[in-house]
Design a protein around this motif. Structure first.
Motif, short mmCIF file in Angstrom:
data_model
loop_
_atom_site.label_atom_id
_atom_site.label_comp_id
_atom_site.label_asym_id
_atom_site.label_seq_id
_atom_site.Cartn_x
_atom_site.Cartn_y
_atom_site.Cartn_z
N GLY A 1 -4.63 6.74 -1.66
CA GLY A 1 -3.45 5.90 -1.45
C GLY A 1 -3.67 4.76 -0.48
N GLN A 2 -4.94 4.41 -0.23
CA GLN A 2 -5.27 3.32 0.69
C GLN A 2 -5.86 2.16 -0.10
N PHE A 3 -5.61 0.93 0.38
CA PHE A 3 -6.20 -0.23 -0.26
C PHE A 3 -7.69 -0.31 0.09
N ASP A 4 -8.50 -0.47 -0.94
CA ASP A 4 -9.94 -0.60 -0.80
C ASP A 4 -10.34 -2.01 -1.27
N LEU A 5 -11.05 -2.74 -0.42
CA LEU A 5 -11.50 -4.09 -0.76
C LEU A 5 -12.65 -3.98 -1.76
N PHE A 6 -12.42 -4.45 -3.00
CA PHE A 6 -13.47 -4.31 -4.02
C PHE A 6 -14.14 -5.63 -4.37
N ASP B 1 -9.28 -12.15 -1.27
CA ASP B 1 -9.53 -10.72 -1.04
C ASP B 1 -8.84 -9.93 -2.14
N PHE B 2 -9.59 -9.05 -2.79
CA PHE B 2 -9.08 -8.27 -3.91
C PHE B 2 -9.13 -6.78 -3.53
N TYR B 3 -7.96 -6.15 -3.51
CA TYR B 3 -7.85 -4.75 -3.12
C TYR B 3 -7.37 -3.91 -4.30
N ARG B 4 -7.81 -2.67 -4.32
CA ARG B 4 -7.29 -1.71 -5.28
C ARG B 4 -6.90 -0.45 -4.51
N LEU B 5 -5.93 0.27 -5.03
CA LEU B 5 -5.48 1.50 -4.40
C LEU B 5 -6.45 2.63 -4.76
N ASP B 6 -7.01 3.28 -3.73
CA ASP B 6 -7.96 4.35 -4.01
C ASP B 6 -7.25 5.69 -4.18
N GLU B 7 -8.01 6.74 -4.37
CA GLU B 7 -7.43 8.05 -4.64
C GLU B 7 -6.69 8.63 -3.45
N GLN C 1 0.83 -1.20 0.00
CA GLN C 1 0.00 0.00 0.00
C GLN C 1 0.87 1.26 0.00
N GLU C 2 1.87 1.29 0.88
CA GLU C 2 2.76 2.45 0.96
C GLU C 2 3.54 2.64 -0.34
N ALA C 3 3.95 1.55 -0.97
CA ALA C 3 4.75 1.63 -2.20
C ALA C 3 3.94 2.06 -3.41
N GLY C 4 2.60 1.93 -3.33
CA GLY C 4 1.77 2.34 -4.45
C GLY C 4 1.40 1.23 -5.41
N VAL C 5 1.40 -0.02 -4.93
CA VAL C 5 0.92 -1.13 -5.75
C VAL C 5 -0.55 -0.87 -6.05
N ARG C 6 -0.91 -0.89 -7.30
CA ARG C 6 -2.26 -0.47 -7.69
C ARG C 6 -3.33 -1.49 -7.38
N GLN D 1 -13.57 -8.59 -11.67
CA GLN D 1 -12.99 -7.81 -12.77
C GLN D 1 -11.81 -7.01 -12.25
N SER D 2 -10.64 -7.18 -12.87
CA SER D 2 -9.46 -6.42 -12.47
C SER D 2 -9.60 -4.97 -12.89
N HIS D 3 -9.07 -4.06 -12.05
CA HIS D 3 -9.05 -2.64 -12.38
C HIS D 3 -7.75 -2.27 -13.10
N VAL D 4 -6.69 -2.99 -12.81
CA VAL D 4 -5.40 -2.74 -13.44
C VAL D 4 -5.36 -3.28 -14.87
N LEU D 5 -6.07 -4.38 -15.09
CA LEU D 5 -6.13 -5.00 -16.42
C LEU D 5 -7.56 -4.93 -16.93
N PRO D 6 -7.98 -3.80 -17.48
CA PRO D 6 -9.35 -3.67 -17.98
C PRO D 6 -9.69 -4.77 -18.99
N GLY D 7 -10.82 -5.40 -18.78
CA GLY D 7 -11.24 -6.49 -19.65
C GLY D 7 -10.90 -7.86 -19.11
N PHE D 8 -9.98 -7.93 -18.14
CA PHE D 8 -9.63 -9.23 -17.55
C PHE D 8 -10.56 -9.51 -16.38
N TRP D 9 -11.05 -10.75 -16.32
CA TRP D 9 -11.83 -11.19 -15.18
C TRP D 9 -11.57 -12.67 -14.91
N LEU D 10 -11.88 -13.08 -13.70
CA LEU D 10 -11.80 -14.49 -13.35
C LEU D 10 -12.98 -14.87 -12.48
#
Length: 234
Positions: A165-170, A157-163, A137-142, A179-188
């Motif tokens: 700079g905190q991890f938000d559980l999505f 658990d799937f987290y994304r970095l919010d505006e 989170q501190e390093a900025g992993v998206r 659906q990944s936010h870093v890879l638009p169009g990718f899902w599992l």
């Protein structure tokens, strides 16, 4: 294999502590180890379910990233100098976007990956959910996925970095599809994560219409190039 110096250090009764440069000198490329604030963490060999999950995700993500030329997918052991001077980790799997490939060289990734996946094992629960969570989170992993495929756990658990700079559980394992936010169009499908011993990751990936369409488009172009003069060009 460990170097003679590493073997000597590991036989001492004290905690394994050393500077980062010393860490680089004594560890071999086959050793799965991390360096955090002067302390070395040696990882035990992974169990079967851990390796099967890792292999599945590597092929599933790799198919998408390669088809659309989005960057690189890497797996452990490979150093990520996540917080220079403080922490050097070896994530189970990570993705570096094409625009950030300058961070990646032959020996390590310096700085954050765009997506990191950690697969929980018995001795890594606190490390993955707390220590690495804070560092990434501190390093900025998206985007950060924590997958726990252990019998009786089956948690994701799937987290994304919010505006801020905190991890938000999505998303969690309760979602049918993530659906990944870093890879638009990718899902599992989260159900895939608990069936990696029975599923083919390539066939699963082809369930994505974007992947299937691009795969066949590239296959047709390759066929034309191989069978027609000048690759079918006038």
């Amino acid at each position: 294999m460990l170097t003679p110096e590493a073997t000597s250090i590991l036989t001492r009764p004290n905690r394994l502590r050393m500077g980062y440069e010393q860490f680089l000198k004594w560890t071999g490329e086959d050793v799965h180890a991390e360096w955090v604030n002067g302390e070395v963490i040696i990882h035990m060999p992974a169990k079967n379910f851990h390796q099967m999950t890792l292999g599945f995700l590597y092929e599933l993500l790799g198919l998408f990233v390669q088809l659309f030329d989005l960057g690189r997918v890497m797996i452990a052991p490979f150093e990520v100098k996540i917080l220079p001077g403080r922490a050097s980790r070896e994530p189970d799997l990570f993705f570096v976007a094409k625009e950030n490939l300058h961070r990646l060289d032959e020996d390590r990734l310096t700085g954050p990956a765009d997506l990191i996946v950690e697969i929980v094992s018995g001795d890594s629960v606190h490390r993955d959910r707390h220590q690495k969570f804070k560092e990434y989170q501190e390093a900025g992993v998206r985007e950060y996925w924590i997958i726990d495929p252990r019998p009786g756990k089956l948690r994701a658990d799937f987290y994304r970095l919010d505006e801020t700079g905190q991890f938000d559980l999505f998303a969690t394992e309760d979602e049918e599809r993530v659906q990944s936010h870093v890879l638009p169009g990718f899902w599992l499908k989260t159900a895939w994560l608990w069936q990696v011993d029975r599923l083919n990751p390539i066939i699963c990936g082809m369930e994505n219409e974007l992947v299937a369409a691009e795969f066949y488009r590239q296959a047709q172009l390759a066929h034309i190039a191989a069978t027609q003069p000048n690759g079918g060009r006038p």
